[in-house]
Each structure stands twice: as structure tokens, then as C-alpha cells.
Design a protein around this motif. Structure first.
Motif, PDB file in Angstrom:
ATOM      1  N   ARG A   1      29.626  63.910  42.327  1.00  0.00           N
ATOM      2  CA  ARG A   1      28.419  64.629  41.890  1.00  0.00           C
ATOM      3  C   ARG A   1      27.430  63.635  41.306  1.00  0.00           C
ATOM      4  NH1 ARG A   1      28.400  69.201  38.084  1.00  0.00           N
ATOM      5  NH2 ARG A   1      26.479  69.705  39.159  1.00  0.00           N
ATOM      6  N   ASN A   2      26.203  64.102  41.088  1.00  0.00           N
ATOM      7  CA  ASN A   2      25.192  63.238  40.470  1.00  0.00           C
ATOM      8  C   ASN A   2      25.532  63.003  38.993  1.00  0.00           C
ATOM      9  OD1 ASN A   2      24.376  66.084  39.992  1.00  0.00           O
ATOM     10  ND2 ASN A   2      22.723  65.158  38.848  1.00  0.00           N
ATOM     11  N   VAL A   3      25.056  61.877  38.464  1.00  0.00           N
ATOM     12  CA  VAL A   3      25.299  61.538  37.054  1.00  0.00           C
ATOM     13  C   VAL A   3      24.087  61.968  36.235  1.00  0.00           C
ATOM     14  CG1 VAL A   3      25.800  59.694  35.408  1.00  0.00           C
ATOM     15  CG2 VAL A   3      26.780  59.606  37.696  1.00  0.00           C
ATOM     16  N   TYR A   4      24.307  62.909  35.337  1.00  0.00           N
ATOM     17  CA  TYR A   4      23.217  63.436  34.526  1.00  0.00           C
ATOM     18  C   TYR A   4      22.917  62.548  33.319  1.00  0.00           C
ATOM     19  CZ  TYR A   4      20.505  66.515  31.512  1.00  0.00           C
ATOM     20  OH  TYR A   4      19.534  67.022  30.685  1.00  0.00           O
ATOM     21  N   PHE A   5      23.970  62.147  32.582  1.00  0.00           N
ATOM     22  CA  PHE A   5      23.770  61.454  31.304  1.00  0.00           C
ATOM     23  C   PHE A   5      24.885  60.441  31.078  1.00  0.00           C
ATOM     24  CE2 PHE A   5      24.063  61.890  26.433  1.00  0.00           C
ATOM     25  CZ  PHE A   5      23.029  60.996  26.201  1.00  0.00           C
TER      26      PHE A   5
END
Length: 243
Positions: A174-178
Motif C-alpha cells: 500500500r502507499n505510505v501515508y506517514f
């Protein structure tokens, strides 16, 4: 995913810098995480008295903690553990498998449940350890699968902050948010830090909050590069990740 109906809340309990006046700063790192299946204390700072004092002022009680996650063996991340376990040993403690046996035995003797982690593992619903990474200093990082994307929390990033973010993405696609925690960039040149920032951008990291051993130069350069998506950290800072 980590309890999707709740906000993920991260409260910084221990850091080199203070975000709120009246809280003690000290070399080391610790944060308290709510909104996951169980509450998590990530690392314990270096001094148990400072940790407990900051916790009290921030309204975090020892009995509120259900899981303790230790990133690596260094004292500025494990030193506060024993004072905490005196107050609440009804916890699960996750440590890298390479931790010394006498350390593990000391934890068990308090009555706490000990888990040794060697490879990437889902420790709670939607909450993962990267597993032990590194060659000389072994370290695990925490990855929370939130609705907004992955939240990656590091202790000192001895295995390399970029390697850790890559491992998080490999573990959960998944994408890395933080990304927050110690980035270990104190000795890096401006050029070296800028290369890491480019790697972050290529990996799709949306927000950053460097703390502890990241260094002031790195913080300045990350702030310049991420602008509104840079998060100023320090003891007392609370980050909420909502849907």
C-alpha cells in the motif's frame, strides 16, 4: 486494517525536543499509540522517571498500555521499560529476537508476556513488525495499516530509513501515508539527506515527522521538501490519522 472506525492517535512521550512547555525532553524516543486493536507503547526512552512524568502530564496511565514494542537494544529506547513494568506488567512485550537472553528473562520475571520477533509479523490486527533488519545493530520498526495508508514508526533507523520504508511497502502493498521516529541522519551531508528525500518522494511517502536522532539539518531539509506535509514533532505532540 487497524480498527478502521477509530482515528489512529500517536502521542510523543519521549524525545530530544519538547513540543509543549512543562514536559521534559531527553535523548531517546517513545510514543503511545491508540486506535489500534490494542494500545501500544513504542519504545520507552532512556529514563523511566522522565517517561512516567511525561506520561502523567499527558494523561497516559501505565495501565492504559497493553502492548510494548521495543525497536532495538540501545538504552535510550529501552531504559524506561523497568519503571513502567513496575507499574503495569500485564502487557505483551515485543522485542527483536537478537535481544540478549538475560534481558528477555528479566522481562518474563515481571510477569509480562514476551514475544521475540525475527521476521515480518502481524502482531495485532493491521499492525506489523518489519521483523529484524540490519547487520550489526538489529532493529524492528512498526507499520500500521490505516485507511489513509501505511504509518511507519522507527526507533533509530540503524538499518537505513529508506530500507525500512521499502520493507514496509513490501510487507503490506500500500502507499505510505506517514513516516515518523528517528531517521539517524545526524552525520549525513546535505547531499546525502537530499538523496534520501528523493527516495521518499519516489516511494510515495506523503507526510514525514522526523524525531530523536534525525538531526536539525535533516529536519530543515525535510521541512523544505515536504512543506505542509512536514509534521513538527517533540514531547507532547499528538498526531491523529482519521479516515
Amino acid at each position: 486494517m487497524a480498527n478502521s472506525d477509530k482515528a489512529i492517535t500517536i502521542t510523543i512521550l519521549y524525545d530530544n525536543d519538547s513540543f509543549i512547555k512543562g514536559l521534559k525532553s531527553d535523548w531517546g524516543f517513545s510514543c503511545f499509540i491508540k486506535g489500534t486493536e490494542k494500545t501500544i507503547l513504542f519504545d520507552t526512552g532512556g529514563n523511566g522517571e522522565i517517561l512516567l512524568d511525561n506520561m502523567k502530564k499527558l494523561g497516559v496511565r501505565p495501565e492504559d498500555i497493553q502492548v510494548i514494542f521495543l525497536s532495538h537494544i540501545h538504552g535510550d529506547h529501552t531504559g524506561g521499560l523497568w519503571n513502567l513494568l513496575e507499574k503495569n506488567s500485564n502487557v505483551s512485550v515485543y522485542v527483536p529476537a537478537s535481544f540478549p537472553e538475560d534481558f528477555k528473562e528479566k522481562v518474563r520475571k515481571t510477569g509480562a508476556q514476551l514475544y521475540s520477533i525475527d521476521k515480518e509479523t502481524e502482531i495485532l490486527n493491521g499492525v506489523y513488525s518489519t521483523g529484524e533488519m540490519g547487520t550489526s545493530i538489529f532493529e524492528q520498526s512498526l507499520v500500521i495499516n490505516s485507511k489513509k495508508g501505511l504509518i511507519v514508526i522507527t526507533g533509530c533507523s540503524h538499518p537505513g530509513i529508506v530500507n525500512i520504508v521499502k520493507k514496509a511497502k513490501e510487507t503490506i502493498s500500500r502507499n505510505v501515508y506517514f513516516v515518523t521516529g528517528g531517521f539517524h541522519l545526524l552525520s549525513y551531508s546535505t547531499r546525502g539527506i537530499k538523496e534520501i528525500i528523493l527516495d521518499f518522494k519516489e516511494l510515495g511517502v506523503q507526510k514525514v515527522g522526523p524525531t530523536h536522532c534525525s538531526g536539525s539539518k535533516a529536519k530543515e531539509l525535510f521541512k523544505e521538501a515536504f512543506d505542509d506535509h512536514f509534521v513538527q514533532m517533540g514531547v507532547g505532540k499528538v498526531i491523529e490519522v482519521r479516515d
